[in-house]
Design an enzyme around this catalytic site. Structure first.
Site, PDB file in Angstrom:
ATOM      1  N   HIS A 190       0.851  -1.184   0.000  1.00  0.00           N
ATOM      2  CA  HIS A 190       0.000   0.000   0.000  1.00  0.00           C
ATOM      3  C   HIS A 190       0.885   1.231   0.000  1.00  0.00           C
ATOM      4  O   HIS A 190       1.948   1.223   0.610  1.00  0.00           O
ATOM      5  CB  HIS A 190      -0.904   0.014   1.236  1.00  0.00           C
ATOM      6  N   ASP A 212      -7.987  -5.393   0.234  1.00  0.00           N
ATOM      7  CA  ASP A 212      -8.506  -6.160  -0.900  1.00  0.00           C
ATOM      8  C   ASP A 212      -8.121  -7.626  -0.856  1.00  0.00           C
ATOM      9  O   ASP A 212      -8.640  -8.429  -1.627  1.00  0.00           O
ATOM     10  CB  ASP A 212      -8.014  -5.539  -2.213  1.00  0.00           C
TER      11      ASP A 212
HETATM   12  N1  CMC Z   1       4.135  -7.522  -4.783  1.00  0.00           N
HETATM   13  C1  CMC Z   1       5.476  -7.522  -4.946  1.00  0.00           C
HETATM   14  N2  CMC Z   1       6.260  -6.435  -4.818  1.00  0.00           N
HETATM   15  C2  CMC Z   1       5.644  -5.287  -4.503  1.00  0.00           C
HETATM   16  C3  CMC Z   1       4.257  -5.205  -4.320  1.00  0.00           C
HETATM   17  C4  CMC Z   1       3.498  -6.374  -4.463  1.00  0.00           C
HETATM   18  N3  CMC Z   1       2.180  -6.347  -4.294  1.00  0.00           N
HETATM   19  N4  CMC Z   1       3.909  -3.931  -4.031  1.00  0.00           N
HETATM   20  C5  CMC Z   1       5.046  -3.228  -4.036  1.00  0.00           C
HETATM   21  N5  CMC Z   1       6.095  -4.035  -4.325  1.00  0.00           N
HETATM   22  C6  CMC Z   1       7.506  -3.653  -4.362  1.00  0.00           C
HETATM   23  C7  CMC Z   1       7.805  -2.892  -5.663  1.00  0.00           C
HETATM   24  O1  CMC Z   1       8.256  -3.761  -6.675  1.00  0.00           O
HETATM   25  C8  CMC Z   1       8.876  -1.934  -5.216  1.00  0.00           C
HETATM   26  O2  CMC Z   1      10.101  -2.631  -5.179  1.00  0.00           O
HETATM   27  P1  CMC Z   1      11.488  -1.840  -5.501  1.00  0.00           P
HETATM   28  O3  CMC Z   1      11.602  -0.799  -4.440  1.00  0.00           O
HETATM   29  O4  CMC Z   1      12.506  -2.903  -5.401  1.00  0.00           O
HETATM   30  O5  CMC Z   1      11.326  -1.264  -6.868  1.00  0.00           O
HETATM   31  C9  CMC Z   1       8.500  -1.594  -3.761  1.00  0.00           C
HETATM   32  O6  CMC Z   1       7.731  -2.727  -3.300  1.00  0.00           O
HETATM   33  C10 CMC Z   1       7.676  -0.327  -3.633  1.00  0.00           C
HETATM   34  O7  CMC Z   1       6.582  -0.418  -4.549  1.00  0.00           O
HETATM   35  P2  CMC Z   1       5.925   0.821  -5.286  1.00  0.00           P
HETATM   36  O8  CMC Z   1       5.180   0.342  -6.478  1.00  0.00           O
HETATM   37  O9  CMC Z   1       6.964   1.878  -5.471  1.00  0.00           O
HETATM   38  O10 CMC Z   1       4.933   1.305  -4.162  1.00  0.00           O
HETATM   39  P3  CMC Z   1       3.676   2.217  -4.393  1.00  0.00           P
HETATM   40  O11 CMC Z   1       3.427   2.902  -3.093  1.00  0.00           O
HETATM   41  O12 CMC Z   1       3.848   3.079  -5.595  1.00  0.00           O
HETATM   42  O13 CMC Z   1       2.522   1.154  -4.735  1.00  0.00           O
HETATM   43  C11 CMC Z   1       0.652  -0.259  -4.622  1.00  0.00           C
HETATM   44  C12 CMC Z   1       1.503   0.801  -3.883  1.00  0.00           C
HETATM   45  C13 CMC Z   1      -0.603  -0.539  -3.783  1.00  0.00           C
HETATM   46  C14 CMC Z   1       0.213   0.281  -5.980  1.00  0.00           C
HETATM   47  C15 CMC Z   1       1.519  -1.534  -4.781  1.00  0.00           C
HETATM   48  O14 CMC Z   1       1.902  -2.040  -3.519  1.00  0.00           O
HETATM   49  C16 CMC Z   1       0.782  -2.618  -5.586  1.00  0.00           C
HETATM   50  O15 CMC Z   1       0.814  -2.592  -6.808  1.00  0.00           O
HETATM   51  N6  CMC Z   1       0.075  -3.593  -4.886  1.00  0.00           N
HETATM   52  C17 CMC Z   1      -0.710  -4.569  -5.567  1.00  0.00           C
HETATM   53  C18 CMC Z   1      -2.057  -3.948  -5.945  1.00  0.00           C
HETATM   54  C19 CMC Z   1      -2.979  -3.765  -4.762  1.00  0.00           C
HETATM   55  O16 CMC Z   1      -3.147  -4.656  -3.942  1.00  0.00           O
HETATM   56  N7  CMC Z   1      -3.616  -2.577  -4.695  1.00  0.00           N
HETATM   57  C20 CMC Z   1      -4.625  -2.278  -3.678  1.00  0.00           C
HETATM   58  C21 CMC Z   1      -4.235  -1.171  -2.781  1.00  0.00           C
HETATM   59  S1  CMC Z   1      -5.340  -1.086  -1.346  1.00  0.00           S
HETATM   60  C22 CMC Z   1      -6.870  -0.636  -1.958  1.00  0.00           C
HETATM   61  C23 CMC Z   1      -6.913   0.692  -2.610  1.00  0.00           C
HETATM   62  O17 CMC Z   1      -6.344   1.653  -2.104  1.00  0.00           O
HETATM   63  O18 CMC Z   1      -7.553   0.797  -3.656  1.00  0.00           O
END
Ligand code: CMC
Length: 438
Positions: free
Chosen positions: A314, A372
């Site tokens: 998140h 989720d």
């Molecule tokens: N699985 C594997 N690796 C992950 C995941 C994941 N679900 N989420 C983040 N990472 C890693 C990512 O690869 C990155 O690694 P590095 O620093 O080595 O490049 C690091 O963690 C930080 O990720 P980010 O994408 O920079 O983080 P963000 O804050 O931009 O993204 C997120 C947050 C929710 C989009 C992301 O965690 C994700 O894609 N999760 C899966 C989708 C999901 O479950 N979304 C629902 C969010 S809760 C409900 C809502 O708010 O709608």
């Protein structure tokens, strides 16, 4: 360039040095949570913009509605912990709280419930409007279209400078979203629309509009209705998330409120946001059995593989999402009520969660299950197809969107949202006639 915060009791400021010139940036304290540096005059003072793709360090507004402490896993609506509201409250009083700032007393609650209930029907012409959609359309596409279309039906509540009209539009939105969501479902499965029934509570009414058929009596199930109500509470607001920021940005131009909510629905649809519950369930089904989990964990950790564990991670929570704990409890209650003892997806989910929480990669990056992760299992058990999951999220989040929209309009500092950019395209060049181009 360096920035240092100087704590001078209530007159804090931060010093920014740009090309040897010091600029003082006012620092504002919230009631709780991080303070903010006010960069409103930065361009005038330095000729520079700030650059923050994804707004990871940017506060876009002042708000009194929802507070999240992502490190501690805390979520408060108007100061009340989500756990207390989900355990003891109901969705409509949560709506009242988000909209008005205080929990209602018994008279206010009865009055608010009555007002929402009396607005649940949609204009009869909406049912003909639905006929324009393909039956196999994704229900989120139908929701984007049909909620936007409400703007064409309710002209008497669109003067956004009138607080009364704004409140009527807000109540209409909260009341009509379940009706439209149920219509999107019924249209997709080819069953007749079911009209709302005003002696039922919000969640029961919604489940009835989804599952009742003219040929049989509908028997409400209080356990499932309670679960539905709790799911709505858990998703009701989440401060300046992507869809809420979309609603605020759309609304900042003075746009029609129904159209602003349609914009929020469009943003919510994406798999990184509200679409994650649908994606999480598909992922659990793809994993299929517990023995295949290590293979998927490996893929999630592989930089060259775009696969992510859906329902994990998140932007704000770097701890267990408090909503996920409540959602997990709700999932167990629903499965027990429905007599589902062995759900392979739940087995996969529990084991996946266990493994990921002990894995160095997930620990280091502070990736925990989010709301989720368990909501898909719960909604599937309740009979919803995966394509409806994000629609239910939209029903719940409508109150958050509309409360934030109202707050924005009442904010004396409100301006049209208009970010700037770092331009890296071509510099000025002269037009060349087509026959002279190489
Ligand atoms: N699985 C594997 N690796 C992950 C995941 C994941 N679900 N989420 C983040 N990472 C890693 C990512 O690869 C990155 O690694 P590095 O620093 O080595 O490049 C690091 O963690 C930080 O990720 P980010 O994408 O920079 O983080 P963000 O804050 O931009 O993204 C997120 C947050 C929710 C989009 C992301 O965690 C994700 O894609 N999760 C899966 C989708 C999901 O479950 N979304 C629902 C969010 S809760 C409900 C809502 O708010 O709608």
């Amino acid at each position: 360039m360096d920035a240092t915060a100087q704590d001078k009791k209530n007159t804090k400021s931060a010093k920014l040095t740009v090309d040897g010139k010091d600029v003082a940036l006012p620092v504002h304290d919230g009631s709780i949570g991080p303070s903010v540096m006010d960069i409103g005059k930065l361009y005038a003072q330095t000729g520079m913009f700030t650059y923050d793709p994804g707004f990871t360090s940017t506060g876009s507004c002042e708000s009194k509605i929802t507070y999240i402490d992502g490190d501690e896993g805390v979520l408060l609506y108007r100061g009340y912990p989500i756990e207390q509201l989900a355990e003891h409250g109901d969705f409509l009083e949560t709506c009242y709280l988000l909209l008005y700032g205080e929990l209602p007393n018994p008279t206010q609650k009865a009055d608010f419930d009555f007002r929402v209930t009396r607005h649940t029907m949609v204009h009869e012409q909406m049912s003909r409007f639905f006929q324009g959609f393909r039956r196999d359309a994704h229900p989120m596409a139908v929701m984007c279209g049909s909620v936007g279309a409400l703007a064409a039906f309710y002209h008497d509540s669109t003067d956004i400078s009138d607080p009364l009209q704004r409140m009527i539009a807000s109540i209409r939105m909260i009341a009509k979203m379940p009706t439209l969501a149920a219509m999107a479902y019924k249209y997709n499965v080819g069953q007749p629309f079911v009209y709302p029934k005003n002696d039922l509570d919000y969640a029961t009414n919604f489940l009835r509009m989804c599952y009742a058929v003219p040929t049989e009596d509908y028997k409400p199930n209080p356990v499932l209705a309670k679960a539905m109500d709790r799911i709505f509470i858990l998703h009701a607001d989440h401060e300046q998330n992507a869809s809420t920021s979309t609603v605020r940005l759309a609304g900042s131009s003075g746009a029609n409120p129904f159209a602003c909510i349609a914009a929020g629905i469009a943003c919510l649809w994406g798999p990184a946001h509200g679409g994650a519950n649908e994606a999480a369930l598909k992922m659990l089904a793809e994993i299929g059995t517990v023995d295949r989990i290590p293979e998927f964990i490996k893929r999630a950790k592989d930089k060259n593989d775009s696969f992510r564990l859906m329902g994990f991670g998140h932007r704000v929570y770097k701890n267990y999402d408090p909503r996920a704990k409540l959602m997990q409890k709700t999932a167990h209650e629903v499965l027990k009520e429905l007599g589902i003892k062995d759900d392979p997806l739940l087995d996969v989910a529990i084991e996946l969660e266990r493994i990921a929480l002990h894995d160095e990669y997930f620990i280091e990056k502070k990736l925990y299950p989010n709301v989720d992760f368990y909501s898909g299992i719960t909604l599937k058990a309740m009979g919803f197809p995966t394509s409806m999951f994000t629609v239910l999220f939209a029903v719940a989040r409508t109150v958050g969107w509309i409360a934030q929209w109202n707050e924005m309009i009442e904010d004396p500092n409100q301006k049209i949202g208009r970010p700037r950019q770092l331009y890296t395209g071509a510099e000025r060049r002269d037009y060349v006639q087509v026959d002279k181009r190489k």
